[in-house]
Write an enzyme that holds these catalytic residues in place. Structure first.
Site, PDB file in Angstrom:
ATOM      1  N   HIS A  18      52.900  67.379  32.561  1.00 48.92           N
ATOM      2  CA  HIS A  18      52.584  67.241  31.138  1.00 48.92           C
ATOM      3  C   HIS A  18      51.118  66.871  30.952  1.00 48.92           C
ATOM      4  O   HIS A  18      50.674  65.800  31.361  1.00 48.92           O
ATOM      5  CB  HIS A  18      53.485  66.157  30.537  1.00 48.92           C
ATOM      6  CG  HIS A  18      53.391  66.021  29.063  1.00 48.92           C
ATOM      7  ND1 HIS A  18      53.103  64.821  28.442  1.00 48.92           N
ATOM      8  CD2 HIS A  18      53.566  66.920  28.070  1.00 48.92           C
ATOM      9  CE1 HIS A  18      53.118  64.978  27.138  1.00 48.92           C
ATOM     10  NE2 HIS A  18      53.389  66.256  26.872  1.00 48.92           N
ATOM     11  N   GLU A  49      51.649  71.905  31.945  1.00 52.35           N
ATOM     12  CA  GLU A  49      51.900  71.962  30.498  1.00 52.35           C
ATOM     13  C   GLU A  49      50.609  71.637  29.773  1.00 52.35           C
ATOM     14  O   GLU A  49      49.878  70.710  30.146  1.00 52.35           O
ATOM     15  CB  GLU A  49      52.987  70.956  30.116  1.00 52.35           C
ATOM     16  CG  GLU A  49      53.477  71.069  28.681  1.00 52.35           C
ATOM     17  CD  GLU A  49      52.616  70.298  27.676  1.00 52.35           C
ATOM     18  OE1 GLU A  49      52.743  70.567  26.457  1.00 52.35           O
ATOM     19  OE2 GLU A  49      51.811  69.434  28.096  1.00 52.35           O
ATOM     20  N   ASP A  51      48.387  72.289  25.638  1.00 47.17           N
ATOM     21  CA  ASP A  51      48.438  72.649  24.228  1.00 47.17           C
ATOM     22  C   ASP A  51      47.143  73.382  23.899  1.00 47.17           C
ATOM     23  O   ASP A  51      46.123  73.211  24.583  1.00 47.17           O
ATOM     24  CB  ASP A  51      48.531  71.395  23.353  1.00 47.17           C
ATOM     25  CG  ASP A  51      49.527  70.389  23.884  1.00 47.17           C
ATOM     26  OD1 ASP A  51      50.697  70.472  23.496  1.00 47.17           O
ATOM     27  OD2 ASP A  51      49.132  69.525  24.694  1.00 47.17           O
ATOM     28  N   HIS A  64      45.556  68.413  22.994  1.00 47.24           N
ATOM     29  CA  HIS A  64      46.810  68.156  22.304  1.00 47.24           C
ATOM     30  C   HIS A  64      46.626  67.892  20.809  1.00 47.24           C
ATOM     31  O   HIS A  64      47.276  68.516  19.968  1.00 47.24           O
ATOM     32  CB  HIS A  64      47.536  66.967  22.936  1.00 47.24           C
ATOM     33  CG  HIS A  64      48.805  66.598  22.232  1.00 47.24           C
ATOM     34  ND1 HIS A  64      48.835  65.671  21.200  1.00 47.24           N
ATOM     35  CD2 HIS A  64      50.069  67.032  22.378  1.00 47.24           C
ATOM     36  CE1 HIS A  64      50.076  65.563  20.759  1.00 47.24           C
ATOM     37  NE2 HIS A  64      50.851  66.365  21.452  1.00 47.24           N
TER      38      HIS A  64
END
Length: 271
Positions: A18, A49, A51, A64
């Protein structure tokens, strides 16, 4: 569509770092940076992971928040700043906010789970993946259902996607589940619980898992940092775990004989 129709899902259990694994030693305060991703890859992670947001001039950055304020030394909305302005910010003292191009290029063997954080990022993401020939390397999700629909249209179903925000709340209304199972999404990426109208609702249920698996879908759970919870989720039959504690998840999987072998990325001399 079934998960096995996409090259992205080429191992039975997927551990996801993450934002690069923000609890790993050396990564604290440096989430979504090339340095953080590099440490996760060095630990053996193949799935990262991240964004994406689009800058004012249409460049995608791996970040993010919609603002720089929380983790960098600058302030401002990314959508209102140029790439040069975003790149002038520093994360954790000296790390530069990377573009998605840089992440794809630096970690050429990695798989990316990408969350579209803003409407303006949809078209640039589809274009970037095509430019890099990276459609097989990603799974794309978003909390914006409209963004997902546009992305699927632009990519013609060539890219694996996860369920949108309805896919977080549907298990609170079980009659909606069959419609979600028939959707183009091949992954359900969910928390164990979700707050619906002030009430905590169990999202991850045996019914969800069995229904998803019968349709060839996979279920990934976020964001799990405790070893006992990881063990419990694996015992329930989930197909992947998203974690900040990448070293903890690796230890759990090694103990259970589930840690994937043979996917180590060469060390980058720039990290």
């Amino acid at each position: 569509m079934r998960a096995r129709d996409f090259a992205y899902f080429d191992q039975p259990f997927i551990p996801l770092a993450h934002r690069g694994g923000s609890l790993l030693e050396g990564n604290q305060g440096r989430e979504n940076t090339l340095e953080a991703f590099g440490r996760a890859v060095e630990l053996g992670y193949r799935y990262l992971e991240t964004d994406v947001h689009a800058t004012r001039d249409g460049h995608l950055v791996a970040f993010h928040d919609d603002r720089l304020d929380r983790v960098s030394d600058r302030t401002g909305l990314i959508a209102e700043l140029s790439l040069a302005e975003v790149r002038s910010a520093r994360v954790g003292g000296d790390a530069i906010i990377p573009t998605l191009d840089e992440v794809l290029e630096r970690f050429g063997q990695a798989r990316l789970n990408i969350d579209i954080k803003a409407p303006g990022a949809v078209e640039p993401l589809a274009r970037t993946l095509a430019d890099h020939g990276a459609e097989d390397r990603v799974c794309v999700g978003s909390f914006g259902e409209d963004r997902l629909r546009r992305f699927r249209h632009l990519t013609g179903g060539r890219v694996a996607t996860s369920a949108g925000p309805v896919g977080v709340a549907w298990t609170a209304r079980v009659p909606l589940l069959p419609r979600l199972l028939a959707s183009p999404a091949v992954a359900f990426q969910v928390p164990e619980e979700h707050v619906v109208r002030g009430r905590r609702v169990k999202i991850l249920t045996p019914f969800l898992l069995s229904s998803a698996h019968r349709r060839g879908k996979v279920v990934h759970v976020w964001t799990v940092n405790d070893a006992d919870r990881m063990d419990g989720l694996i015992d329930q039959g989930v197909d992947g775990i998203v974690t900040d504690a990448v070293d903890v998840l690796r230890g759990v999987l090694e103990r259970r004989g589930m840690w994937p072998r043979g996917h180590r990325e060469p060390t980058s001399p720039q990290l």
